[in-house]
Write a protein that holds these residues in place. Structure first.
Motif, PDB file in Angstrom:
ATOM      1  N   GLY A  95      13.242  13.186  12.646  1.00  0.00           N
ATOM      2  CA  GLY A  95      12.737  12.341  11.580  1.00  0.00           C
ATOM      3  C   GLY A  95      13.017  12.931  10.219  1.00  0.00           C
ATOM      4  N   THR A  96      12.677  12.153   9.197  1.00  0.00           N
ATOM      5  CA  THR A  96      12.852  12.556   7.807  1.00  0.00           C
ATOM      6  C   THR A  96      11.497  12.585   7.125  1.00  0.00           C
ATOM      7  N   VAL A  97      11.241  13.629   6.373  1.00  0.00           N
ATOM      8  CA  VAL A  97       9.973  13.751   5.648  1.00  0.00           C
ATOM      9  C   VAL A  97       9.964  12.753   4.497  1.00  0.00           C
ATOM     10  N   VAL A  98       8.929  11.922   4.453  1.00  0.00           N
ATOM     11  CA  VAL A  98       8.760  10.943   3.376  1.00  0.00           C
ATOM     12  C   VAL A  98       7.892  11.546   2.276  1.00  0.00           C
ATOM     13  N   ALA A  99       6.808  12.223   2.668  1.00  0.00           N
ATOM     14  CA  ALA A  99       5.897  12.845   1.698  1.00  0.00           C
ATOM     15  C   ALA A  99       5.171  13.993   2.371  1.00  0.00           C
ATOM     16  N   ALA A 100       4.745  14.944   1.573  1.00  0.00           N
ATOM     17  CA  ALA A 100       3.999  16.099   2.084  1.00  0.00           C
ATOM     18  C   ALA A 100       2.732  16.276   1.258  1.00  0.00           C
ATOM     19  N   GLY A 101       1.674  16.709   1.933  1.00  0.00           N
ATOM     20  CA  GLY A 101       0.414  16.976   1.245  1.00  0.00           C
ATOM     21  C   GLY A 101       0.509  18.217   0.377  1.00  0.00           C
ATOM     22  N   VAL A 131      -7.138  30.307  -2.126  1.00  0.00           N
ATOM     23  CA  VAL A 131      -5.725  30.279  -2.508  1.00  0.00           C
ATOM     24  C   VAL A 131      -5.042  29.115  -1.802  1.00  0.00           C
ATOM     25  N   LEU A 132      -4.297  28.320  -2.563  1.00  0.00           N
ATOM     26  CA  LEU A 132      -3.580  27.164  -2.009  1.00  0.00           C
ATOM     27  C   LEU A 132      -2.251  27.619  -1.420  1.00  0.00           C
ATOM     28  N   HIS A 133      -2.009  27.277  -0.152  1.00  0.00           N
ATOM     29  CA  HIS A 133      -0.743  27.581   0.525  1.00  0.00           C
ATOM     30  C   HIS A 133       0.034  26.271   0.633  1.00  0.00           C
ATOM     31  N   ALA A 134       1.068  26.142  -0.186  1.00  0.00           N
ATOM     32  CA  ALA A 134       1.867  24.916  -0.233  1.00  0.00           C
ATOM     33  C   ALA A 134       2.672  24.752   1.047  1.00  0.00           C
ATOM     34  N   PRO A 135       2.955  23.513   1.457  1.00  0.00           N
ATOM     35  CA  PRO A 135       3.758  23.301   2.671  1.00  0.00           C
ATOM     36  C   PRO A 135       5.205  23.751   2.454  1.00  0.00           C
ATOM     37  N   THR A 136       5.868  24.119   3.550  1.00  0.00           N
ATOM     38  CA  THR A 136       7.264  24.546   3.465  1.00  0.00           C
ATOM     39  C   THR A 136       8.226  23.369   3.484  1.00  0.00           C
ATOM     40  N   ARG A 161       0.848  -1.184   0.000  1.00  0.00           N
ATOM     41  CA  ARG A 161       0.000   0.000   0.000  1.00  0.00           C
ATOM     42  C   ARG A 161       0.881   1.230   0.000  1.00  0.00           C
ATOM     43  N   SER A 162       0.349   2.308  -0.507  1.00  0.00           N
ATOM     44  CA  SER A 162       1.058   3.582  -0.439  1.00  0.00           C
ATOM     45  C   SER A 162       0.096   4.615   0.140  1.00  0.00           C
ATOM     46  N   LEU A 163       0.653   5.691   0.648  1.00  0.00           N
ATOM     47  CA  LEU A 163      -0.162   6.716   1.292  1.00  0.00           C
ATOM     48  C   LEU A 163       0.297   8.082   0.804  1.00  0.00           C
ATOM     49  N   ALA A 164      -0.647   8.872   0.321  1.00  0.00           N
ATOM     50  CA  ALA A 164      -0.376  10.253  -0.070  1.00  0.00           C
ATOM     51  C   ALA A 164      -1.074  11.156   0.941  1.00  0.00           C
ATOM     52  N   PRO A 165      -0.313  11.937   1.719  1.00  0.00           N
ATOM     53  CA  PRO A 165      -0.934  12.818   2.717  1.00  0.00           C
ATOM     54  C   PRO A 165      -1.836  13.862   2.061  1.00  0.00           C
ATOM     55  N   LEU A 166      -2.888  14.217   2.753  1.00  0.00           N
ATOM     56  CA  LEU A 166      -3.825  15.238   2.272  1.00  0.00           C
ATOM     57  C   LEU A 166      -3.650  16.529   3.062  1.00  0.00           C
ATOM     58  N   GLY A 167      -4.066  17.636   2.477  1.00  0.00           N
ATOM     59  CA  GLY A 167      -4.020  18.920   3.164  1.00  0.00           C
ATOM     60  C   GLY A 167      -2.612  19.300   3.580  1.00  0.00           C
ATOM     61  N   ASP A 168      -2.465  19.723   4.828  1.00  0.00           N
ATOM     62  CA  ASP A 168      -1.151  20.151   5.330  1.00  0.00           C
ATOM     63  C   ASP A 168      -0.454  19.051   6.121  1.00  0.00           C
ATOM     64  N   ARG A 169      -0.835  17.816   5.895  1.00  0.00           N
ATOM     65  CA  ARG A 169      -0.240  16.712   6.647  1.00  0.00           C
ATOM     66  C   ARG A 169       1.100  16.303   6.026  1.00  0.00           C
ATOM     67  N   ILE A 170       2.008  15.877   6.914  1.00  0.00           N
ATOM     68  CA  ILE A 170       3.363  15.503   6.523  1.00  0.00           C
ATOM     69  C   ILE A 170       3.619  14.082   7.029  1.00  0.00           C
TER      70      ILE A 170
END
Length: 105
Positions: free
Chosen positions: A48-54, A63-68, A11-20
Motif C-alpha cells: 500500500g501507499t501511505v496517505v497520511a501519518a499521525g 517527548v514526542l516520537h514522530a513516525p518514520t 469528509r477528511s481524516l487526520a490520523p492520531l497518535g502513531d496511526r498511519i
C-alpha cells in the motif's frame, strides 16, 4: 425554507497518535504476458501507499516520537489487522505504525 445540498459532503481524516492511513494497492488481474486472471481468485494486496501519518506518540517523559513513515511511502502490510474505513467512495485502512511490516525503497 431550508436549502438542500446538491452533492454529498466530503469528509477528511487526520490520523492520531502513531496511526498511519494507507491506500492498498490494486491487485493485478493481468500478467506481464497478457494472461487475464479471474478476479474472484485474486488475493488481497499486502502492499500500500501511505496517505497520511499521525503526529507520533509521546513517551512517559512527554517527548514526542514522530513516525518514520510519511505520505507517499510504499509499505508492506500484514495479512490481518488494521481498520478498514470508507471516506467518500474510497476504501482506506488505518494501521498502527508498529503493525506495518516494512517500507519499500
Amino acid at each position: 425554507m431550508f436549502a438542500r445540498a446538491t452533492r454529498p459532503l466530503q469528509r477528511s481524516l487526520a490520523p492520531l497518535g502513531d496511526r498511519i492511513l494507507i491506500r492498498k494497492a490494486v491487485v493485478e488481474t493481468q500478467t506481464a504476458g497478457g494472461i487475464l486472471l479471474p478476479t474472484d481468485n485474486a488475493k488481497e494486496s499486502n502492499e500500500g501507499t501511505v496517505v497520511a501519518a499521525g503526529p507520533g506518540l509521546r513517551d512517559v517523559s512527554g517527548v514526542l516520537h514522530a513516525p518514520t513513515l510519511k505520505a507517499g511511502d510504499k509499505v508492506l502490510l500484514p495479512k490481518y489487522g488494521g481498520s478498514e474505513i470508507e471516506i467518500g467512495d474510497e476504501k482506506l485502512n488505518l494501521f498502527r505504525e508498529d503493525d506495518i511490516l516494512g517500507k519499500f525503497d
